[in-house]
Design a protein around this motif. Sequence first.
Motif, PDB file in Angstrom:
ATOM      1  N   GLU A 157      39.855  12.146   6.295  1.00  0.00           N
ATOM      2  CA  GLU A 157      39.206  13.043   7.252  1.00  0.00           C
ATOM      3  C   GLU A 157      37.741  12.649   7.426  1.00  0.00           C
ATOM      4  N   ASP A 159      34.356  12.795  10.618  1.00  0.00           N
ATOM      5  CA  ASP A 159      33.469  13.730  11.313  1.00  0.00           C
ATOM      6  C   ASP A 159      33.228  13.185  12.715  1.00  0.00           C
ATOM      7  N   THR A 169      35.279  11.510   4.554  1.00  0.00           N
ATOM      8  CA  THR A 169      34.681  12.331   3.503  1.00  0.00           C
ATOM      9  C   THR A 169      35.697  13.165   2.728  1.00  0.00           C
ATOM     10  N   TYR A 170      36.946  13.244   3.188  1.00  0.00           N
ATOM     11  CA  TYR A 170      37.972  14.013   2.481  1.00  0.00           C
ATOM     12  C   TYR A 170      39.305  13.286   2.568  1.00  0.00           C
ATOM     13  N   ASP A 172      43.326  14.309   2.796  1.00  0.00           N
ATOM     14  CA  ASP A 172      44.171  15.456   3.119  1.00  0.00           C
ATOM     15  C   ASP A 172      45.642  15.113   2.927  1.00  0.00           C
ATOM     16  N   TRP A 185      46.807  20.205   0.877  1.00  0.00           N
ATOM     17  CA  TRP A 185      45.750  19.935  -0.098  1.00  0.00           C
ATOM     18  C   TRP A 185      44.620  19.187   0.582  1.00  0.00           C
ATOM     19  N   ARG A 186      43.402  19.464   0.144  1.00  0.00           N
ATOM     20  CA  ARG A 186      42.208  18.789   0.643  1.00  0.00           C
ATOM     21  C   ARG A 186      41.329  18.459  -0.549  1.00  0.00           C
ATOM     22  N   SER A 187      40.882  17.227  -0.640  1.00  0.00           N
ATOM     23  CA  SER A 187      40.122  16.778  -1.796  1.00  0.00           C
ATOM     24  C   SER A 187      38.712  17.351  -1.801  1.00  0.00           C
ATOM     25  N   LEU A 188      38.036  17.161  -2.899  1.00  0.00           N
ATOM     26  CA  LEU A 188      36.603  17.385  -2.942  1.00  0.00           C
ATOM     27  C   LEU A 188      35.917  16.345  -2.059  1.00  0.00           C
ATOM     28  N   PRO A 189      34.714  16.618  -1.564  1.00  0.00           N
ATOM     29  CA  PRO A 189      34.048  15.647  -0.701  1.00  0.00           C
ATOM     30  C   PRO A 189      33.727  14.365  -1.450  1.00  0.00           C
ATOM     31  N   THR A 191      33.207   9.732  -0.408  1.00  0.00           N
ATOM     32  CA  THR A 191      33.078   8.696   0.604  1.00  0.00           C
ATOM     33  C   THR A 191      34.273   7.768   0.460  1.00  0.00           C
TER      34      THR A 191
END
Length: 211
Positions: A157, A159, A169-170, A172, A185-189, A191
């Motif tokens: 994901e 921007d 930055t993520y 998913d 599920w979505r990860s912690l931020p 790179t």
Amino acid sequence: MAVRWVLTASVLVFLASFPGSTPLAPWQVCTFHNGSFASLHVSVSPPLLVPLSLSPPTPPTWHVTASVLADVTNDGTPEWVLLVWRPWRDWPIQRWLPAPSPIADFHDATGDSCHLVLLDPYDGHEIWAGSALPVPLLALAVGDVDGDGRNEVVTLEGDYATGRDGPATYVDVWRWNGFGFTLEWRSLPGTFRQLCLTDGNNDGTLDIAVR
């Protein structure tokens, strides 16, 4: 963005590299169980890169940045799964509503929005298409990452401010719900610039590798 394809564990996986980046870090591998991820301390070699001769037919206004031929609806038949950038269009119902559109900002500086689209692999007709995503997806992989025998869609994901060239930055994980895709599920931020699926711990279930 450079586009490459990998064939690993019998699934076709998109591998994205974003220009102007620093040297890539080692692969980070995670296993997905019971709705959460755990890091695997394993060494992963870059997956085998293979050329892809097939491509789905798409309109000339579409910029397809990732595509996978896989069964993401889990009905036994594969679909073309595409990440598409195309000129932003508002919801048709907005022409009759006085309130501002909730998706008015879902596009990049050039006016293109990112969409997840499913096409029939035989005649190319549109099976399903999501409206403009609130944030763009920059890479795509499909496979069973939780061991339930059904495929999930794994994405990176980004921007709209940085557009299709990333970085992401993520991470998913999405699952087909019969009408569309649910974010599981979505990860912690972080790179992220590359994504692949691999069985890092040799347990027969695909794991998610990013760097």
